[in-house]
Every structure is written in structure tokens, then in C-alpha cells.
Design a protein around this motif. Structure first.
Motif, short mmCIF file in Angstrom:
data_model
loop_
_atom_site.label_atom_id
_atom_site.label_comp_id
_atom_site.label_asym_id
_atom_site.label_seq_id
_atom_site.Cartn_x
_atom_site.Cartn_y
_atom_site.Cartn_z
N THR A 64 0.84 -1.19 0.00
CA THR A 64 0.00 0.00 0.00
C THR A 64 0.89 1.25 0.00
OG1 THR A 64 -1.85 1.08 1.16
CG2 THR A 64 -0.14 0.07 2.53
N VAL A 65 0.27 2.40 0.15
CA VAL A 65 1.00 3.66 0.31
C VAL A 65 0.60 4.24 1.66
CG1 VAL A 65 1.39 5.98 -0.59
CG2 VAL A 65 1.03 4.08 -2.18
N ARG A 66 1.56 4.40 2.54
CA ARG A 66 1.26 4.83 3.90
C ARG A 66 0.93 6.32 3.96
NH1 ARG A 66 5.52 2.75 7.59
NH2 ARG A 66 4.18 0.90 7.52
N VAL A 67 -0.27 6.62 4.48
CA VAL A 67 -0.69 8.00 4.74
C VAL A 67 -0.67 8.20 6.25
CG1 VAL A 67 -2.55 9.67 4.52
CG2 VAL A 67 -2.15 8.03 2.68
N PRO A 68 0.12 9.13 6.77
CA PRO A 68 0.25 9.30 8.23
C PRO A 68 -0.97 9.98 8.83
CG PRO A 68 1.56 10.95 7.08
CD PRO A 68 0.98 10.08 6.02
N SER A 69 -1.98 9.19 9.18
CA SER A 69 -3.25 9.75 9.65
C SER A 69 -3.08 10.54 10.94
CB SER A 69 -4.28 8.63 9.85
OG SER A 69 -3.80 7.66 10.76
#
Length: 333
Positions: A283-288
Motif C-alpha cells: 500500500t501507500v502509507r498515509v500518516p493519519s
């Protein structure tokens, strides 16, 4: 001691403070008397509550839930409260939700989601935002962009571009792209950047291999079903968010397609529930968490005119769902 001094000791003041010893004595007296500040009275006096309004499209989506939780945690640290509202994926209701929060005199409103490419929806929302801001409120958008509104953006194009490069390096040449809705700004930016980079790398994605469906788990299921029924050829399935990828994984498995033996699979977001998924999802990590804190910071102290907008970087994360290929032919189903 004056009433004003006692009030400053209990409620705080942005301009005048009291000593720590006095604050403790007042707090102890209030405890013994069973006194608690009246939030409604404070709101009337100050023109706004200590409440932050947060609006998300879908609380069942782990991505939105994680951001809402991050905002709640950051707000609690600042002794603020949260009023959480959802549109239930009814984008036409977004303006009405902002108006309702305005009537509650919330201190700021954080909109979490994506902008839809619909001028009528945007005009209605902007009218509600302008009315709220005109009364002294602040609005911040996470994942959206509106004129004159501070935003925290995700580097979707850069993330999708990097994902394309990683997949090509692993040997993938013919992706099936589950693009999401055409009018969904986040889905469209990711899909466009991904297919553009694949073309630059010498592997253009045929139109037939770009399937439009909802930006949800059900959308991933439907998109995968359409690909199977269409007999499409692909070596990796690229979904524009993680829940779509999970829907595609379920439908592929149900139909006898083995991931990753028959085809690779990727998502976008790196939601927390992926820890329970087998095989591990690329996946592509999005820093929530970072998105949440930056959004609250802007809501409380940003310029409020759009000039404080920030873009947060993202990172591809390679897992078992996309093993390196060795001269293998793409799957045909």
C-alpha cells in the motif's frame, strides 16, 4: 479575591493569568463546593464553545475513523471537546452539517474527506463556510482544497507515482486499476498519477483495465467482479484505497484467483486493520496521526485564509501481496 480573578483561575484567560498557588486554592474550593464551569454560559460570553466540530464522510471506513480518533486525542490534550458528524457519504449534506455546527457555536470545524468535482455541491458548501467564517469561526479541510480555506493535503500524486515505479521495478507490467469514482478528487488524482507514470515507464494501462466504482469496500468488490466477467488480463490489481483493495481481495479469492500467486494486489492508505490481512497488503502509507494533529493546529492557530495550507508526504510500503516477478505471464481471468 474578586469574581473575575476566580473566573480566570478556573476557566483560564488568553490575556491575563493567575499564579499557580492561587489557581490551586481556587480549584480546591470549587471542588469542595461541587462547582463546575457552565459551558453554555462560557459560550455566550466568548461567542464560541471549547468544542471542535469534525465532519467525516464515513465512520465505518478505518481511514476516517483513525483521523477522527487522532483529532480527538489531540483535542483532549488541549482540554477541548469534539462534536463528530458524518454525512453518510451524502456529499450534498455537507453544507447543512456545517450550518448545524455553526448554530452550535463550535470554535472551529475540520472537514475530513475528499472534494467532489461538482460545482453545485462546492457552491453550497462554500456558502455555509463563508457564513460561519464571517461570524468568526475557522474551517480547515483535510484531504480537500477550497479557496480561502486552510487545508492539510495528502501528496496523492507523488504517492501514486512512487507506487507505479515500485511495481515496475518488481516486474509488473499490466495493472488492473480500480480507479474509484471519476468525480472523487482523491481517487482521480491517484489514478491519473499512477496511469501517467506507468505510461512514462513504457507500460500504458489500457482503458479496459481502468474500472470505475465506488471508493468503498463494496466498490472494490464490484470493480473486481467486472474485471473477472470481462475476462481482463492483468498481473497486479491496483486499488485507489485500502478498503477497495480488501473488497477486491475478497471477490478474487471467492472466484478462485489466488493473491499473489495469480496476481499482485495493492491499496492506498495503510489503514490499521491491514495487520489482520493475509497476505500482507502492499500500500501507500498515509500518516493519519500527523494529518489529525496538523489539522487541529491549523484550526486553532492557522491564518484561516488558505495561506496556511500544508502537504503531507506519503510512502509506498511493499508487502507479501506484490512479490517480485520472474518472467511470469500476466493472469487472465
Amino acid at each position: 479575591m474578586s469574581l473575575a480573578t476566580a473566573s480566570r483561575a478556573i476557566n483560564g484567560s488568553e490575556t491575563r493569568t493567575v499564579g499557580e498557588d492561587l489557581r490551586r486554592r481556587v480549584a480546591e474550593s470549587a471542588r469542595l463546593l461541587g462547582y463546575a464551569p457552565n459551558a453554555n454560559a462560557q459560550a455566550m460570553a466568548r461567542g464560541a464553545t471549547r468544542t471542535i466540530g469534525v465532519v467525516v464522510h464515513d465512520l465505518t471506513d478505518p481511514y476516517f475513523a483513525a483521523i477522527a480518533d487522532g483529532i480527538a486525542t489531540a483535542a483532549t490534550e488541549r482540554k477541548l471537546f469534539l462534536t463528530l458528524a458524518t454525512t453518510g457519504n451524502n456529499l450534498a449534506a455537507l453544507g447543512d452539517v456545517v450550518t448545524s455546527l455553526d448554530s452550535m457555536r463550535v470554535r472551529a470545524i475540520i472537514l475530513v474527506g475528499a472534494r467532489w468535482k461538482d460545482p453545485d455541491l462546492q457552491d453550497a458548501l462554500m456558502a455555509s463556510i463563508d457564513q460561519y467564517v464571517g461570524r468568526g469561526g475557522r474551517v480547515v479541510a483535510l484531504g480537500m482544497d477550497f479557496p480561502g480555506v486552510d487545508c492539510v493535503q495528502v501528496a496523492n500524486e507523488a504517492g501514486a507515482t512512487a507506487l507505479a515505479e515500485e511495481l515496475v521495478a518488481l516486474g509488473y507490467r499490466r495493472p488492473l486499476v480500480l480507479t474509484g469514482p471519476e468525480r472523487h478528487s482523491t481517487a482521480a488524482s491517484r489514478a491519473t498519477a499512477f496511469t501517467h507514470r506507468m505510461k512514462q515507464l513504457g507500460h500504458p494501462v489500457p482503458d479496459a483495465n481502468q474500472i470505475t466504482s465506488d471508493f468503498t469496500r463494496a466498490g472494490g468488490t464490484v470493480g473486481m467482479r467486472l474485471a473477472i466477467e470481462g475476462g481482463l488480463t492483468y498481473d497486479v490489481i491496483v486499488a485507489m484505497n485500502d478498503v477497495m483493495a480488501l473488497g477486491a481481495l475478497n471477490e478474487a479469492t471467492r472466484s478462485g484467483i489466488s493473491i499473489p500467486a495469480d496476481a499482485g494486489l495493492t491499496g492506498f492508505g495503510d489503514i490499521s486493520t491491514l495487520v489482520d490481512v493475509t497476505p500482507g497488503l502492499t500500500t501507500v502509507r498515509v500518516p493519519s496521526g500527523q494529518l489529525a494533529r496538523l489539522g487541529l493546529d491549523l484550526a486553532l492557530s492557522g491564518p484561516g485564509d488558505g495561506t496556511g495550507s500544508i502537504t503531507v508526504g506519503v510512502t509506498p510500503v511493499l508487502r507479501d501481496s506484490t512479490p517480485a516477478l520472474r518472467d511470469s505471464a500476466p493472469a487472465s481471468r
